[in-house]
Design an enzyme around this catalytic site. Structure first.
Site, PDB file in Angstrom:
ATOM      1  N   GLY A  33      24.533  21.038   3.288  1.00  0.00           N
ATOM      2  CA  GLY A  33      23.174  21.544   3.496  1.00  0.00           C
ATOM      3  C   GLY A  33      22.510  21.959   2.212  1.00  0.00           C
ATOM      4  O   GLY A  33      23.066  21.806   1.128  1.00  0.00           O
ATOM      5  N   ASN A  34      21.301  22.467   2.348  1.00  0.00           N
ATOM      6  CA  ASN A  34      20.491  22.896   1.208  1.00  0.00           C
ATOM      7  C   ASN A  34      20.211  24.386   1.291  1.00  0.00           C
ATOM      8  O   ASN A  34      20.130  24.942   2.390  1.00  0.00           O
ATOM      9  CB  ASN A  34      19.146  22.174   1.247  1.00  0.00           C
ATOM     10  CG  ASN A  34      19.207  20.826   0.588  1.00  0.00           C
ATOM     11  OD1 ASN A  34      19.084  20.702  -0.614  1.00  0.00           O
ATOM     12  ND2 ASN A  34      19.425  19.797   1.385  1.00  0.00           N
ATOM     13  N   SER A  35      20.017  25.019   0.151  1.00  0.00           N
ATOM     14  CA  SER A  35      19.616  26.423   0.131  1.00  0.00           C
ATOM     15  C   SER A  35      18.127  26.509   0.388  1.00  0.00           C
ATOM     16  O   SER A  35      17.338  26.254  -0.505  1.00  0.00           O
ATOM     17  CB  SER A  35      19.883  27.055  -1.232  1.00  0.00           C
ATOM     18  OG  SER A  35      21.146  26.716  -1.692  1.00  0.00           O
TER      19      SER A  35
END
Ligand code: CTP
Ligand code: CA
Length: 231
Positions: A33-35
């Protein structure tokens, strides 16, 4: 203009905002995932709603409250984002891709939890996901809807940041790109931000302050004109 003087300037317009970050499952308990807290996207959705727009929010794993009065579609992966955006952009005037979309997805998702194999590491095979913004940019005609992308970059200096932004904007065939310098862990999850909004017409506008204020400044710039329309 101040927030108060903007009034209902987006009344009658349909604005689509994607917010948060997509996640690609590796197995039933893990993901890539992404921050992204979704704070900037939510601030944009709220600002557009306050200014009278009809707002469609495509929401991916956000961690902040959703404003009232917006239509919400929840998505998990970038593939789901792609599908949801296809539907959401129908009849839209403005599309803002604030979501951090996962660029890669596992070639295979394990049906059971991946177990450690004694002392060895793990090699993952990944495939690129669809670039949703680029697909929207390539697929539209007559410069509608106005397309706004976001780009979080780590650049050595402001000139290099602009250079990266200009080539990304051209590659995606979007009208505007909101540039964020994220060197040294700045911005993510924080209250304030500093952005440069660059246009396909060569313009660049800077904004800094709360994400709320920046959201309004971004809407001021991108709702005023579409650099790819008319001419
Ligand atoms: N984006 C998208 N679909 C993807 C990846 C990104 O629609 N699969 C959108 C993002 O929502 C953002 C813009 O494209 O508005 C730029 O995202 P960014 O990650 O900066 O660009 P990338 O083309 O993925 O390049 P990079 O290799 O720098 O991550
Ligand atoms: Ca990316």
């Amino acid at each position: 203009p101040s927030i108060a003087t903007r009034g209902q300037d987006l009344h009658g317009r349909t604005v689509v905002v994607s917010a948060g970050g997509t996640r690609e499952p590796l197995d039933p308990v893990r993901y890539l995932g992404n921050s992204s807290s979704g704070r900037m996207g939510m601030a944009l959705a709220r600002a557009a709603r306050l200014r009278g727009a009809r707002v469609r929010l495509v929401r991916a794993h956000t961690e902040v409250a959703t404003p009232s009065g917006v239509d919400v579609v929840d998505v998990g992966t970038t593939a789901e984002l792609d599908q949801a955006m296809s539907a959401a952009v129908e009849g839209a005037d403005l599309v803002v891709m604030a979501v951090a979309a996962a660029d890669f997805t596992p070639a295979r998702t394990a049906t059971g939890k991946i177990k450690k194999d004694r002392d060895s590491g793990l090699t993952l095979e990944l495939q690129q996901t669809t670039d949703v913004l680029a697909r929207l940019g390539a697929g539209r005609s007559g410069g509608r809807p106005t397309l706004v992308g976001f780009a979080a970059e780590t650049a050595a200096d402001p000139d290099r940041l602009l250079e990266l932004g200009r080539s990304k904007l051209a590659r995606k065939k979007a009208d505007w790109l909101v540039l964020n310098d994220v060197s040294g862990g700045k911005v993510f999850g924080s209250e304030g931000t500093a952005v440069t909004v660059i246009g396909s017409d060569g313009s660049a506008v800077e904004a800094a302050g709360s994400k709320e204020l920046c959201a309004h400044r971004i809407l001021d710039v991108v709702s005023a004109r579409s650099p790819n329309a008319d001419a």
